[in-house]
Design a protein around this motif. Structure first.
Motif, PDB file in Angstrom:
ATOM      1  N   HIS A  61       0.915  -1.154  -0.150  1.00 30.61           N
ATOM      2  CA  HIS A  61      -0.071  -0.025  -0.022  1.00 30.61           C
ATOM      3  C   HIS A  61       0.903   1.360   0.114  1.00 30.61           C
ATOM      4  O   HIS A  61       2.178   0.918   0.252  1.00 30.61           O
ATOM      5  N   ASN A  62       0.344   2.416  -0.377  1.00 30.00           N
ATOM      6  CA  ASN A  62       1.064   3.499  -0.235  1.00 30.00           C
ATOM      7  C   ASN A  62       0.626   4.495   0.606  1.00 30.00           C
ATOM      8  O   ASN A  62      -0.037   5.626   0.451  1.00 30.00           O
ATOM      9  N   GLY A  63       0.383   4.090   1.881  1.00 29.24           N
ATOM     10  CA  GLY A  63       0.042   4.952   3.301  1.00 29.24           C
ATOM     11  C   GLY A  63      -1.417   5.160   3.202  1.00 29.24           C
ATOM     12  O   GLY A  63      -2.011   5.775   3.805  1.00 29.24           O
ATOM     13  N   ARG A  64      -2.209   4.046   2.710  1.00 26.34           N
ATOM     14  CA  ARG A  64      -3.456   3.907   2.674  1.00 26.34           C
ATOM     15  C   ARG A  64      -4.156   3.606   4.084  1.00 26.34           C
ATOM     16  O   ARG A  64      -3.586   2.775   4.965  1.00 26.34           O
ATOM     17  N   ALA A  65      -4.930   4.583   4.751  1.00 28.83           N
ATOM     18  CA  ALA A  65      -5.291   4.537   6.076  1.00 28.83           C
ATOM     19  C   ALA A  65      -5.886   3.080   6.453  1.00 28.83           C
ATOM     20  O   ALA A  65      -6.081   2.775   7.646  1.00 28.83           O
ATOM     21  N   ASP A  66      -6.876   2.890   5.627  1.00 28.95           N
ATOM     22  CA  ASP A  66      -7.551   1.491   5.946  1.00 28.95           C
ATOM     23  C   ASP A  66      -7.196   0.171   5.659  1.00 28.95           C
ATOM     24  O   ASP A  66      -7.849  -0.871   5.262  1.00 28.95           O
ATOM     25  N   VAL A  67      -5.779   0.255   5.492  1.00 23.56           N
ATOM     26  CA  VAL A  67      -5.128  -0.961   4.828  1.00 23.56           C
ATOM     27  C   VAL A  67      -5.436  -2.070   5.873  1.00 23.56           C
ATOM     28  O   VAL A  67      -5.656  -3.253   5.250  1.00 23.56           O
ATOM     29  N   ARG A  90       2.821  -4.169   3.753  1.00 23.57           N
ATOM     30  CA  ARG A  90       3.995  -3.280   3.672  1.00 23.57           C
ATOM     31  C   ARG A  90       3.614  -2.024   2.690  1.00 23.57           C
ATOM     32  O   ARG A  90       2.960  -2.401   1.710  1.00 23.57           O
ATOM     33  N   THR A  91       4.323  -0.995   3.189  1.00 23.27           N
ATOM     34  CA  THR A  91       4.386   0.074   2.168  1.00 23.27           C
ATOM     35  C   THR A  91       5.740  -0.460   1.180  1.00 23.27           C
ATOM     36  O   THR A  91       6.393  -1.562   1.511  1.00 23.27           O
ATOM     37  N   VAL A  92       5.905   0.399   0.031  1.00 27.60           N
ATOM     38  CA  VAL A  92       6.823  -0.066  -0.869  1.00 27.60           C
ATOM     39  C   VAL A  92       8.313   0.152   0.066  1.00 27.60           C
ATOM     40  O   VAL A  92       9.156  -0.851  -0.217  1.00 27.60           O
ATOM     41  N   PRO A 119      -1.124  -2.393 -10.119  1.00 25.33           N
ATOM     42  CA  PRO A 119       0.121  -2.826 -10.781  1.00 25.33           C
ATOM     43  C   PRO A 119       1.302  -2.022 -10.552  1.00 25.33           C
ATOM     44  O   PRO A 119       2.395  -2.471 -10.583  1.00 25.33           O
ATOM     45  N   GLU A 120       1.176  -0.650 -10.270  1.00 24.16           N
ATOM     46  CA  GLU A 120       2.364   0.198 -10.337  1.00 24.16           C
ATOM     47  C   GLU A 120       3.089   0.126  -9.062  1.00 24.16           C
ATOM     48  O   GLU A 120       4.280   0.172  -9.010  1.00 24.16           O
ATOM     49  N   LEU A 121       2.182  -0.099  -7.837  1.00 25.66           N
ATOM     50  CA  LEU A 121       2.888  -0.489  -6.650  1.00 25.66           C
ATOM     51  C   LEU A 121       3.735  -1.552  -6.868  1.00 25.66           C
ATOM     52  O   LEU A 121       4.777  -1.729  -6.272  1.00 25.66           O
ATOM     53  N   THR A 122       3.266  -2.699  -7.187  1.00 27.02           N
ATOM     54  CA  THR A 122       4.107  -3.996  -7.534  1.00 27.02           C
ATOM     55  C   THR A 122       5.207  -3.586  -8.212  1.00 27.02           C
ATOM     56  O   THR A 122       6.247  -4.076  -7.827  1.00 27.02           O
ATOM     57  N   ARG A 123       5.065  -3.019  -9.375  1.00 24.55           N
ATOM     58  CA  ARG A 123       6.191  -2.656 -10.487  1.00 24.55           C
ATOM     59  C   ARG A 123       7.395  -2.033  -9.331  1.00 24.55           C
ATOM     60  O   ARG A 123       8.492  -1.978  -9.517  1.00 24.55           O
ATOM     61  N   VAL A 129      13.465  -3.442  -5.070  1.00 23.14           N
ATOM     62  CA  VAL A 129      14.360  -4.531  -4.592  1.00 23.14           C
ATOM     63  C   VAL A 129      15.205  -5.121  -5.507  1.00 23.14           C
ATOM     64  O   VAL A 129      16.398  -5.442  -5.082  1.00 23.14           O
ATOM     65  N   LEU A 130      15.146  -5.407  -6.707  1.00 24.59           N
ATOM     66  CA  LEU A 130      15.966  -5.789  -7.691  1.00 24.59           C
ATOM     67  C   LEU A 130      17.035  -4.955  -8.075  1.00 24.59           C
ATOM     68  O   LEU A 130      18.298  -5.348  -8.019  1.00 24.59           O
TER      69      LEU A 130
END
Length: 741
Positions: A61-67, A90-92, A119-123, A129-130
């Motif tokens: 997530h990107n800081g989403r409050a209700d995660v 986790r956040t990115v 998908p942008e978060l996953t990418r 990480v890579l």
């Protein structure tokens, strides 16, 4: 890989797709997909989900409050379905931070697969990480290698274990995943087609194991192997384990090649130039390669010359060189030229350095071209716990061990070749020593040995078990024993070859097959036979040592416990051996070996023992009970009966016991050989059966090989004579068998 086995690859992909659809539905009910994504890692991320595999999921997530609410609406339905779940939120930035410190996390994320959401978060997470994985490859790859070494130390080698760990064993699934991680660091190539095919087969075995056991297990235990083989379309457990050994060795070979590539790249540029090693063979960049202008198609011996140079220098054969030699080398002339045979002996004479070179030749298919009979033992499992290697690996290990004994024999070349071929008969039905004699005549002739050497080699292979079996199963003080061995070996040359081979073979088999006790007995036997062959009278039977004599002077029974060695010295009487063995068993001590002999009216019994579990018993208590039982003041039968009632039966079926009366093994006693599955109190039960038959044990040799006991007793009747009456002999056999049931 050879053979047509059923594959579960399509089933794994279908299951992963079904899980993906389910997870997408869960995600849709949990979130609108903004600033949050569901990512699959582990086996689901790779699309390799077996029936018992866990689901490894990361909610980014990107800081989403209700995660937290989103996560609960995904995780709880999974838990309710009884599917095992390994999860994180986790956040990115958090994912990258965890991957920076946690090897398992980074290995999962570099192969992560987007399932649902943004998908942008996953990418972003995967690429970040890579990038760090590649930038910090020197440190992280060292960490990856250390983890692989620890796995191998704990789980052993998949190819050689009776009950291998398919995931963590060396040559298992995690090693291929480690190679994929190295490739992701842009340091070495991804696993090639042979390693990938081997990996798919191991995945199939694990998939079938999950189906058979209905749980997510990674250890392929003995009782499941036939069922797993059936699901895979293979004939039986042996066919399965042979394929699995081949797969494990293919993976291990590729794994070693990957780390050599890593070392070359991370250690900087290799020194320039080429150093000659042999005709047409040079060292270049720390590897053995062909010299410029050499044409392998014109030189059939070149392949063995290059291998000998690699073994002698302790350097690896370059993979490209092995491929060229495998593809272009012409058939070796038959019989082999002398240079080819010399190169073979040079490879084997390199000792431990010969093993990786031999493996290279095997993996490339070169060995079976040079020695077609090798195919019959290649990857053949030995379904016996005392053996730690497949037949072919055992043979090269034995040859490597024999290299340290070449100074002890007059024909080091025959010792090395004999060690390499001593078990080649295991590729054919029947007694492997007898079939091996036939096969080795053909091989020895093929490689160009002269007729006299062919006969010597055939004799060595035919009788390679003579010394250890005689030393541990016959009374060395009996003249018949020594005379029969001397007549069988015939010459000092053959005796010395067999003596050196016994040591090399024993060490290559495993710790249960060779120890100080057996080594001492074999050395004593060789000394006695050598005297007979030289025309000298046999050495006199040994007298009591000063320590044993001192114990005997105590009167009654005397006992000395020294670690795993227990010595009992007492006036000789019927039942002494098994009475003492009963006490040891009652104290949770497993008798690994026992030697009984008499000197005048005094008996000396030497036991080698290990605790059944936990710490060994208190030596003082053990000595006290031994003295009590020797004095007739302790009934050990009741204690052993209680132990027997508490023991669980073997978890797998075992072969029935066998009792054999061996003729012509002694002129003064009847030799009774007992083979049975080992269990507490076994020696006591056998001895009590002899006592019930009115027999006395004059000498004994007791040995435990893995879970199997091989016990030999020299028995006489009350008049001190061997058993001649057929009815009495049958009674002894029946009575001992009854005691073992």
């Amino acid at each position: 890989m050879r053979g047509e086995a059923r594959s579960y690859a399509a089933a794994r992909k279908e299951r992963a797709a079904d899980i993906d659809r389910w997870l997408k539905d869960l995600f849709r009910t949990a979130s609108d997909g903004d600033h949050v994504s569901l990512v699959a890692v582990g086996s689901l991320g790779r699309g390799e989900l077996a029936p018992g595999s866990d689901l490894d999921l990361v909610l980014l997530h990107n800081g989403r409050a209700d995660v937290a609410r989103v996560a609960d609406r995904i995780w709880y339905p999974i838990w309710d379905s009884a599917v095992k779940l390994d999860h994180s939120v986790r956040t990115v930035e958090e994912a990258v931070s965890v991957a920076r410190q946690d090897l398992k996390a980074v290995l999962g994320l570099i192969q992560a697969r987007h399932v649902a959401g943004d998908p942008e978060l996953t990418r972003k997470a995967r690429e970040a990480v890579l990038a760090e994985w590649r930038a910090d490859s020197r440190r992280r790859l060292g960490e990856l290698r250390d983890a692989a070494d620890k796995r191998a130390e704990v789980s052993g080698e998949l190819a050689f274990l009776l009950e291998p760990d398919l995931k963590d064993g060396r040559g298992g699934l995690r090693d291929v995943q480690a190679m994929q991680a190295v490739a992701a660091a842009w340091v070495a190539s991804a696993p090639g087609p042979r390693a990938r095919e081997a990996y798919e087969f191991i995945l199939d075995v694990r998939h079938a194991l999950h189906v058979v056991t209905a749980r997510g297990t990674d250890r392929l235990v003995l009782q499941e192997q036939d069922a797993v083989a059936g699901l895979l379309g293979l004939l039986d457990a042996e066919a399965l384990m042979r394929r699995l050994a081949e797969a494990g060795r293919t993976v291990s070979h590729a794994f070693d090649g990957t780390w050599r590539a890593v070392d070359r790249l991370l250690s900087g540029p290799a020194p320039r130039g080429r150093r000659p090693l042999a005709d047409g063979v040079v060292e270049h960049g720390g590897e053995v390669v062909l010299a410029r202008g050499v044409d392998p198609r014109k030189d059939p011996v070149l392949v063995l010359r290059a291998a000998a140079a690699a073994a002698d220098s302790g350097l690896p054969l370059a993979p490209a060189t092995v491929s060229v030699l495998a593809a272009q080398s012409p058939p070796m002339p038959v019989p082999w030229p002398e240079e080819a045979r010399d190169c073979l002996v040079s490879i084997l004479g390199a000792g431990r350095a010969a093993v990786p070179v031999w493996e290279e030749l095997d993996q490339a298919g070169i060995l079976v071209k040079l020695l077609p009979d090798w195919e019959r033992v290649r990857h053949r499992p030995q379904r016996n716990p005392i053996h730690r290697f497949t037949v072919d690996r055992h043979l090269i290990e034995a040859a490597a061990n024999a290299a340290s004994h070449t100074r002890d024999v007059s024909r080091p070349d025959l010792l090395l070749i004999g060690a390499l071929l001593h078990d080649v008969g295991k590729g054919w039905p029947g007694d492997h020593s007898a079939t091996g004699e036939v096969v080795v005549r053909d091989i020895a002739t093929r490689i160009g040995l002269p007729p006299q050497d062919v006969e010597t080699l055939a004799t060595v292979v035919r009788h390679h078990l003579l010394l250890p079996e005689t030393a541990t199963r016959r009374d060395l003080d009996d003249p018949v024993t020594i005379e029969k061995v001397a007549a069988t070996v015939g010459t000092r040359e053959v005796l010395d070859l067999l003596a050196a081979l016994a040591v090399a073979d024993g060490h290559a088999t495993g710790p249960a097959a060779w120890n100080g006790w057996k080594a001492g007995l074999v050395a004593d036997l060789v000394r006695r036979v050598r005297s007979v062959l030289a025309g000298s009278p046999p050495p006199k039977p040994p007298t009591l040592s000063p320590e044993q004599a001192g114990l005997a002077r105590h009167g009654g029974g005397a006992v000395r416990v020294n670690g795993g060695a227990v010595t009992v010295v007492a006036p000789d009487r019927v039942g002494l051996l098994w009475s003492a063995a009963g006490v040891l068993s009652a104290h949770r001590l497993i008798v690994r070996s026992a030697s009984s002999a008499s000197a005048g009216s005094t008996a000396v019994i030497e036991f080698s023992v290990i605790p059944e579990y936990g710490s060994p018993p208190d030596p003082a208590t053990l000595e006290s009970d031994l003295r009590l039982v020797l004095a007739g003041r302790l009934d050990i039968e009741q204690r052993l009966a209680r132990r027997a009632r508490s023991m669980r039966p073997p978890r797998v079926p075992v072969a029935p016991p066998r009792v054999t009366l061996v003729d012509d093994a002694s002129a003064t006693a009847t030799v009774v050989e007992v083979r049975a599955h080992d269990r507490p109190g076994l020696l006591w039960r056998i001895g009590r059966a002899f006592g019930e038959c009115g027999l006395d044990v004059r000498a004994a040799r007791v040995e435990t090989l893995g879970a199997e006991a091989v016990d030999v007793f020299y028995v006489v009747d009350r008049a001190g004579r061997p058993l001649s009456d057929a009815g009495q002999r049958a009674q002894v056999r029946d009575q001992v068998l009854a005691a073992l049931r």
